[in-house]
Design a protein around this motif. Structure first.
Motif, PDB file in Angstrom:
ATOM      1  N   TYR A  22      46.768  17.747  42.669  1.00 39.13           N
ATOM      2  CA  TYR A  22      46.132  17.496  43.960  1.00 39.13           C
ATOM      3  C   TYR A  22      46.538  18.633  44.883  1.00 39.13           C
ATOM      4  N   SER A  28      50.101  16.317  38.943  1.00 40.29           N
ATOM      5  CA  SER A  28      50.115  14.876  38.679  1.00 40.29           C
ATOM      6  C   SER A  28      49.921  14.570  37.213  1.00 40.29           C
ATOM      7  N   SER A  48      54.933   3.428  39.292  1.00 34.59           N
ATOM      8  CA  SER A  48      53.968   3.812  40.305  1.00 34.59           C
ATOM      9  C   SER A  48      54.081   5.306  40.594  1.00 34.59           C
ATOM     10  N   GLY A  49      52.944   5.994  40.614  1.00 40.21           N
ATOM     11  CA  GLY A  49      52.943   7.427  40.914  1.00 40.21           C
ATOM     12  C   GLY A  49      53.152   8.307  39.691  1.00 40.21           C
ATOM     13  N   SER A  50      53.238   7.713  38.504  1.00 36.50           N
ATOM     14  CA  SER A  50      53.506   8.533  37.312  1.00 36.50           C
ATOM     15  C   SER A  50      52.252   9.226  36.780  1.00 36.50           C
ATOM     16  N   GLY A  51      51.070   8.849  37.307  1.00 36.59           N
ATOM     17  CA  GLY A  51      49.850   9.567  36.913  1.00 36.59           C
ATOM     18  C   GLY A  51      48.895   8.761  36.042  1.00 36.59           C
ATOM     19  N   THR A  54      45.338   8.773  37.528  1.00 33.20           N
ATOM     20  CA  THR A  54      44.813  10.142  37.426  1.00 33.20           C
ATOM     21  C   THR A  54      44.377  10.414  35.994  1.00 33.20           C
ATOM     22  N   VAL A  65      39.542  12.505  45.578  1.00 30.95           N
ATOM     23  CA  VAL A  65      39.315  13.682  46.420  1.00 30.95           C
ATOM     24  C   VAL A  65      40.564  14.559  46.441  1.00 30.95           C
ATOM     25  N   HIS A 218      50.788  -2.192  34.763  1.00 29.56           N
ATOM     26  CA  HIS A 218      52.211  -2.134  35.126  1.00 29.56           C
ATOM     27  C   HIS A 218      53.032  -2.986  34.161  1.00 29.56           C
TER      28      HIS A 218
HETATM   29  N1  LIG Z   1      43.989  11.500  46.248  1.00 35.19           N
HETATM   30  C1  LIG Z   1      45.220  12.000  46.089  1.00 35.19           C
HETATM   31  N2  LIG Z   1      45.663  13.030  46.843  1.00 35.19           N
HETATM   32  C2  LIG Z   1      46.897  13.556  46.673  1.00 35.19           C
HETATM   33  N3  LIG Z   1      47.775  13.123  45.756  1.00 35.19           N
HETATM   34  C3  LIG Z   1      47.414  12.093  44.973  1.00 35.19           C
HETATM   35  C4  LIG Z   1      46.117  11.464  45.096  1.00 35.19           C
HETATM   36  N4  LIG Z   1      46.033  10.470  44.174  1.00 35.19           N
HETATM   37  C5  LIG Z   1      47.207  10.481  43.527  1.00 35.19           C
HETATM   38  N5  LIG Z   1      48.034  11.431  43.993  1.00 35.19           N
HETATM   39  C6  LIG Z   1      49.381  11.741  43.505  1.00 35.19           C
HETATM   40  O1  LIG Z   1      49.345  11.922  42.109  1.00 35.19           O
HETATM   41  C7  LIG Z   1      50.454  11.284  41.484  1.00 35.19           C
HETATM   42  C8  LIG Z   1      49.959  10.308  40.444  1.00 35.19           C
HETATM   43  O2  LIG Z   1      49.217   9.282  41.102  1.00 35.19           O
HETATM   44  P1  LIG Z   1      48.460   8.131  40.322  1.00 35.19           P
HETATM   45  O3  LIG Z   1      47.659   7.391  41.315  1.00 35.19           O
HETATM   46  O4  LIG Z   1      47.750   8.714  39.170  1.00 35.19           O
HETATM   47  O5  LIG Z   1      49.678   7.249  39.803  1.00 35.19           O
HETATM   48  P2  LIG Z   1      49.698   5.801  39.137  1.00 35.19           P
HETATM   49  O6  LIG Z   1      50.600   5.912  37.971  1.00 35.19           O
HETATM   50  O7  LIG Z   1      48.319   5.341  38.908  1.00 35.19           O
HETATM   51  O8  LIG Z   1      50.405   4.911  40.256  1.00 35.19           O
HETATM   52  P3  LIG Z   1      50.189   3.346  40.594  1.00 35.19           P
HETATM   53  O9  LIG Z   1      50.906   2.602  39.503  1.00 35.19           O
HETATM   54  O10 LIG Z   1      50.850   3.171  41.906  1.00 35.19           O
HETATM   55  O11 LIG Z   1      48.735   3.053  40.632  1.00 35.19           O
HETATM   56  C9  LIG Z   1      51.278  10.657  42.598  1.00 35.19           C
HETATM   57  O12 LIG Z   1      52.313  11.534  42.927  1.00 35.19           O
HETATM   58  C10 LIG Z   1      50.306  10.551  43.734  1.00 35.19           C
HETATM   59  O13 LIG Z   1      50.970  10.667  44.958  1.00 35.19           O
END
Ligand SMILES: Nc1ncnc2c1ncn2[C@@H]1O[C@H](COP(=O)(O)OP(=O)(O)OP(=O)(O)O)[C@@H](O)[C@H]1O
Ligand SMILES: [Mg+2]
Length: 271
Positions: A22, A28, A48-51, A54, A65, A218
């Motif tokens: 991003y 990510s 959470s936040g592991s990607g 994405t 975006v 999760h």
């Molecule tokens: N639209 C965005 N803009 C900027 N950074 C983003 C965006 N979406 C995700 N990120 C970043 O990318 C990384 C992975 O996010 P992601 O949403 O894929 O994690 P996740 O494992 O699905 O988390 P969760 O379990 O909370 O849904 C995180 O550091 C997040 O902050």
């Protein structure tokens, strides 16, 4: 394993060294590689936040975006998607690759009856009369555990509970018999009993139709119950991927062990 469609043994999805960033943040997804066979269910777990989101959005070319591909390849049915135009990718969405989110139910059109949007979705992809599409919709709603599917078809989304809307949205995604269903925490907003029920219905539907699924959750217990293989994400990397039983009984990554310790009912399976 042979494909349930057409008897080919080719892979359904191959991700090769995929990286996504991003705008300003650290990557990510970092160098993620895996492949998936037709009809296979892969559970993706991680904090959470592991990607996780994405990763599965990347398969569909729908990065949030600000997200961009910085390296690697995605191959779907031997076709390299990242090199294709968005238009080609577009042609796969809905029919060949479908996606459900935690809040998919809330995206149903509030001012149209469920039946009319459902029938329209089916007919946009399959050559069916209205009557046939209606019958298919009712059948699929029933299979997703909706008690009175004919009534559901006649009401507006606002007249359904959150759980009913989510079941409806999941049914709609599964109706077109996609080759791949990408599911991002599809039942997390539902109560625990309903979660289990919807998950079982969804996995039966996928098994019947030979639909492969990437399921982000999760919940390690859900992944263990549903998936043929489990992948574990930490900081944008896929640190572990293996057969469900192997991952549960003999995890190689420390974070996987931590996840398993948090699920007491799986402890017996670790020995
Ligand atoms: N639209 C965005 N803009 C900027 N950074 C983003 C965006 N979406 C995700 N990120 C970043 O990318 C990384 C992975 O996010 P992601 O949403 O894929 O994690 P996740 O494992 O699905 O988390 P969760 O379990 O909370 O849904 C995180 O550091 C997040 O902050
Ligand atoms: Mg997510």
């Amino acid at each position: 394993m042979t494909s349930l469609r057409g008897g080919t043994t080719s892979l359904l999805v191959e991700m090769k060294n995929l990286s996504v960033s991003y705008k300003e943040g650290v990557p990510s997804l970092r160098d993620v590689s895996f492949s998936m066979k037709p009809g296979e269910i892969i559970g993706i777990v991680g904090e959470s936040g592991s990607g996780k989101s994405t990763l599965i959005r990347a398969v569909l070319g729908l990065l949030p975006v600000g997200g961009r591909y910085t390296g690697g390849e995605i191959v779907f049915r031997e076709r390299v998607l990242l090199r294709d135009s968005q238009q080609d990718w577009q042609g796969m969405r809905g029919k060949r690759i479908a996606m459900v989110f935690q809040d998919s139910g809330s995206y149903l059109n509030p001012i149209r009856r469920i039946g009319s949007q459902y029938v329209e979705t089916i007919r946009a992809h399959l050559p069916m009369s209205r009557k046939e599409a209606w019958r298919l919709a009712v059948h699929t709603l029933a299979r997703m555990g909706l008690d009175d599917p004919e009534r559901v078809m006649h009401v507006y989304a606002s007249q359904l509970s959150g759980g009913m809307k989510q079941r409806t949205a999941i049914a709609m995604a599964a109706t077109l018999e996609p080759e791949l269903l990408l599911a991002d925490e599809p039942t997390s907003a539902l109560d625990v009993t309903t979660q289990n029920e919807v998950m079982s219905q969804l996995s039966r539907l996928c098994a019947d139709k030979g639909t492969g699924m990437m399921l982000v959750t999760h919940n390690m217990a859900v992944a263990a119950h549903m998936a043929d293989r489990i992948g574990v994400m930490v900081d944008g990397r896929l640190v572990e991927l293996g057969d469900t039983l192997r991952v549960i009984s003999n995890p190689t990554h420390e974070y996987t062990r931590k996840l398993l310790q948090a699920v007491p009912e799986l402890e017996g399976e670790c020995t």
